[in-house]
Design an enzyme around this catalytic site. Structure first.
Site, PDB file in Angstrom:
ATOM      1  N   PHE A 278     -22.659  28.779  26.646  1.00 18.27           N
ATOM      2  CA  PHE A 278     -23.507  27.603  26.653  1.00 18.27           C
ATOM      3  C   PHE A 278     -22.648  26.416  26.239  1.00 18.27           C
ATOM      4  O   PHE A 278     -21.956  26.481  25.222  1.00 18.27           O
ATOM      5  CB  PHE A 278     -24.601  27.847  25.600  1.00 18.27           C
TER       6      PHE A 278
ATOM      7  N   TYR B   4     -19.708  19.542  23.687  1.00 18.51           N
ATOM      8  CA  TYR B   4     -19.079  20.867  23.643  1.00 18.51           C
ATOM      9  C   TYR B   4     -18.506  21.284  24.998  1.00 18.51           C
ATOM     10  O   TYR B   4     -17.825  22.309  25.088  1.00 18.51           O
ATOM     11  CB  TYR B   4     -20.066  21.928  23.136  1.00 18.51           C
TER      12      TYR B   4
ATOM     13  N   ASP C 119     -19.985  32.023  21.656  1.00 17.19           N
ATOM     14  CA  ASP C 119     -19.918  30.582  21.425  1.00 17.19           C
ATOM     15  C   ASP C 119     -18.861  30.009  22.360  1.00 17.19           C
ATOM     16  O   ASP C 119     -17.939  30.720  22.779  1.00 17.19           O
ATOM     17  CB  ASP C 119     -19.461  30.309  19.974  1.00 17.19           C
ATOM     18  N   VAL C 120     -18.948  28.703  22.611  1.00 10.91           N
ATOM     19  CA  VAL C 120     -17.953  28.102  23.510  1.00 10.91           C
ATOM     20  C   VAL C 120     -16.761  27.524  22.727  1.00 10.91           C
ATOM     21  O   VAL C 120     -15.662  27.378  23.273  1.00 10.91           O
ATOM     22  CB  VAL C 120     -18.610  27.029  24.408  1.00 10.91           C
ATOM     23  N   ASP C 121     -16.964  27.260  21.425  1.00  9.49           N
ATOM     24  CA  ASP C 121     -15.879  26.643  20.640  1.00  9.49           C
ATOM     25  C   ASP C 121     -14.912  27.728  20.140  1.00  9.49           C
ATOM     26  O   ASP C 121     -14.648  27.843  18.941  1.00  9.49           O
ATOM     27  CB  ASP C 121     -16.450  25.829  19.471  1.00  9.49           C
TER      28      ASP C 121
ATOM     29  N   GLU D 162     -28.821  32.692  14.358  1.00  9.43           N
ATOM     30  CA  GLU D 162     -28.023  33.736  13.713  1.00  9.43           C
ATOM     31  C   GLU D 162     -28.879  34.524  12.707  1.00  9.43           C
ATOM     32  O   GLU D 162     -28.711  35.741  12.553  1.00  9.43           O
ATOM     33  CB  GLU D 162     -26.821  33.107  13.004  1.00  9.43           C
TER      34      GLU D 162
ATOM     35  N   ASP E 139     -11.286  33.057  12.105  1.00 12.37           N
ATOM     36  CA  ASP E 139     -11.093  31.625  11.935  1.00 12.37           C
ATOM     37  C   ASP E 139      -9.904  31.490  10.996  1.00 12.37           C
ATOM     38  O   ASP E 139      -9.933  32.042   9.881  1.00 12.37           O
ATOM     39  CB  ASP E 139     -12.369  31.029  11.318  1.00 12.37           C
TER      40      ASP E 139
HETATM   41  C1  4GW Z   1     -23.620  19.294  15.490  1.00 11.74           C
HETATM   42  O1  4GW Z   1     -23.622  18.157  15.790  1.00 11.74           O
HETATM   43  C2  4GW Z   1     -23.643  20.323  16.525  1.00 11.74           C
HETATM   44  S1  4GW Z   1     -23.532  20.058  18.164  1.00 11.74           S
HETATM   45  C3  4GW Z   1     -23.733  21.654  16.293  1.00 11.74           C
HETATM   46  C4  4GW Z   1     -23.725  22.456  17.464  1.00 11.74           C
HETATM   47  C5  4GW Z   1     -23.639  21.706  18.592  1.00 11.74           C
HETATM   48  C6  4GW Z   1     -23.596  22.202  19.957  1.00 11.74           C
HETATM   49  C7  4GW Z   1     -23.604  23.594  20.177  1.00 11.74           C
HETATM   50  C8  4GW Z   1     -23.477  21.339  21.076  1.00 11.74           C
HETATM   51  O2  4GW Z   1     -23.463  20.120  20.985  1.00 11.74           O
HETATM   52  N1  4GW Z   1     -23.388  21.888  22.333  1.00 11.74           N
HETATM   53  C9  4GW Z   1     -23.391  23.243  22.524  1.00 11.74           C
HETATM   54  O3  4GW Z   1     -23.284  23.671  23.680  1.00 11.74           O
HETATM   55  N2  4GW Z   1     -23.535  24.087  21.447  1.00 11.74           N
HETATM   56  C10 4GW Z   1     -23.564  25.542  21.704  1.00 11.74           C
HETATM   57  O4  4GW Z   1     -24.079  26.231  20.588  1.00 11.74           O
HETATM   58  C11 4GW Z   1     -22.157  26.060  21.957  1.00 11.74           C
HETATM   59  O5  4GW Z   1     -22.193  27.190  22.793  1.00 11.74           O
HETATM   60  C12 4GW Z   1     -21.755  26.466  20.544  1.00 11.74           C
HETATM   61  O6  4GW Z   1     -20.658  27.336  20.544  1.00 11.74           O
HETATM   62  C13 4GW Z   1     -23.055  27.088  20.062  1.00 11.74           C
HETATM   63  C14 4GW Z   1     -23.179  27.198  18.540  1.00 11.74           C
HETATM   64  O7  4GW Z   1     -22.844  25.986  17.924  1.00 11.74           O
HETATM   65  P1  4GW Z   1     -21.539  25.885  17.003  1.00 11.74           P
HETATM   66  O8  4GW Z   1     -20.429  26.565  17.711  1.00 11.74           O
HETATM   67  O9  4GW Z   1     -21.308  24.483  16.594  1.00 11.74           O
HETATM   68  O10 4GW Z   1     -22.006  26.732  15.747  1.00 11.74           O
HETATM   69  P2  4GW Z   1     -20.998  27.286  14.635  1.00 11.74           P
HETATM   70  O11 4GW Z   1     -20.415  26.105  13.930  1.00 11.74           O
HETATM   71  O12 4GW Z   1     -21.887  28.134  13.753  1.00 11.74           O
HETATM   72  O13 4GW Z   1     -19.937  28.098  15.312  1.00 11.74           O
HETATM   73 MN    MN Z   2     -19.118  28.147  17.185  1.00 11.30          MN
END
Ligand code: 4GW
Ligand code: MN
Length: 341
Positions: A110, A115, A200-202, A292, A315
């Site tokens: 996603f 992102y 996740d995409v990041d 989660e 990480d």
């Molecule tokens: C704060 O401003 C944001 S934006 C937190 C998540 C955001 C976000 C997340 C986004 O702008 N667009 C998006 O596609 N995502 C999707 O949700 C993307 O696949 C991302 O890997 C997933 C989970 O968000 P995350 O990676 O930021 O969560 P963490 O920090 O827990 O890995």
């Molecule tokens: Mn992430």
């Protein structure tokens, strides 16, 4: 004084006698064991040695095994319900590759709003490390279909781009993934693939991630909590939320950045999580770690059939990295200003 030395003769022969006996003793000792001293050290296979090594292994394992609070359980290779925990060295990829030579695998990602910048590096790294030699479909959901740059892909790999609307709040974005999954697993993926991996995409692949991660229901141990005591897991603890997990329940804290399974299992999982999210929303509450928390709740009562060690989610900012031999799937560090909503 010097004139009396002759008087000391009996004492001297007494000492010489003792010395001779002592030397004879040493020589006897040497003759008996000299061959042993110069032999290369044999592998000790005597019953005693085997018993000793079993005892040692038992002690070592005792340190690892759940001591009642879950500590170090993640370092084991089996969960208490006998699902494998996948670490480097626990599998033979050649055997598994043969078993999966006609398996169809999907990767669900996603990427909305900013992102989208993470998508190409993720897909390029997937082409280097993810399911090499297998049939792979990338399912990408984005609000920027036109901006997507396709990576150079191997034969048997395809990219499906799907349009999705970006939510107003970032907290809803990750939860939206569950809803999309309920629809897509049933209507599309069920006919197209056997297993689905959700990520996740990041992230970037940094080492081999192959068919060893496939199973009916697969989840990954969160790299921050793999040595934590159960009581420290950040489960949702408010009974009012549908993601509530009472103290004493739960085995691992799983991270939602990588999980997977058979398509119908992911359908069931996403339906349960989506239902929980909707019910919470009606009560105007949101679980502490959004989807989660719901994922963790589902996995407490529907045990995964395979668990991935933190090798599969790492990480570089986290501690205890020396315990993780291969860092296969890495979180990309974010400059929050560039990716924030
Ligand atoms: C704060 O401003 C944001 S934006 C937190 C998540 C955001 C976000 C997340 C986004 O702008 N667009 C998006 O596609 N995502 C999707 O949700 C993307 O696949 C991302 O890997 C997933 C989970 O968000 P995350 O990676 O930021 O969560 P963490 O920090 O827990 O890995
Ligand atoms: Mn992430």
């Amino acid at each position: 004084m010097h004139g009396n030395w002759k008087n000391m003769l009996p004492l001297r022969s007494y000492f010489i006698g003792i010395l001779v006996v002592f030397m004879l003793f040493i020589m006897g000792f040497c003759i008996k064991y000299i061959d042993l001293m110069f032999q290369p050290k044999p592998t000790d296979c005597s019953l005693k040695a085997v018993e000793k090594s079993i005892e040692l292994a038992h002690c070592e394992r005792k340190l690892l095994i759940n001591t009642g609070n879950g500590r170090k359980m993640a370092l084991n290779v089996l969960t208490p319900w006998l699902a494998p925990i996948i670490w480097d060295g626990t599998f033979d990829i050649n055997i598994l590759d043969n078993q999966h030579n006609s398996t169809r695998i999907g990767l669900f990602v996603f990427a909305v709003k900013k992102y989208i910048r993470f998508l190409l590096p993720l897909l390029e790294s997937a082409e280097r490390y993810f399911m090499i030699g297998h049939n792979v479909t990338y399912y990408v959901f984005t609000d920027k279909v036109k901006e997507v740059v396709k990576p150079k892909m191997a034969d048997g790999h395809t990219l499906q781009l799907h349009d999705v609307v970006a939510d107003e709040r970032w907290q809803d974005v990750s939860m939206r993934r569950m809803e999309i999954l309920t629809v897509f697993t049933k209507e599309h993926m069920a006919n197209e693939i056997d297993y689905l991996v959700c990520a996740d995409v990041d992230m970037v692949f940094n080492d081999h991630v192959g068919v060893e991660i496939l199973g009916d229901l697969v989840a990954t141990i969160h790299p921050v909590f793999f040595l934590s005591e159960k009581g420290a897991f950040p489960y949702e603890r408010r009974p009012i939320s549908t993601a509530y997990i009472p103290h004493g329940h739960g085995d691992f804290y799983y991270m939602a950045a990588l999980y997977g399974g058979k398509v119908d299992e992911i359908y069931k999982l996403s339906m349960a999580c989506r239902k929980g999210i909707v019910e919470d929303k009606k009560k105007n509450i949101e679980a502490v770690w959004q989807e989660e928390s719901h994922l963790n709740r589902y996995l407490v009562y529907n045990k995964p059939t395979k668990v991935l060690s933190p090798e599969y989610l790492w990480d570089s900012r986290f501690g205890n990295g020396q315990l993780i031999k291969k860092k296969r799937f890495l979180v990309v560090s974010k400059n929050n200003d560039k990716v924030r909503y």
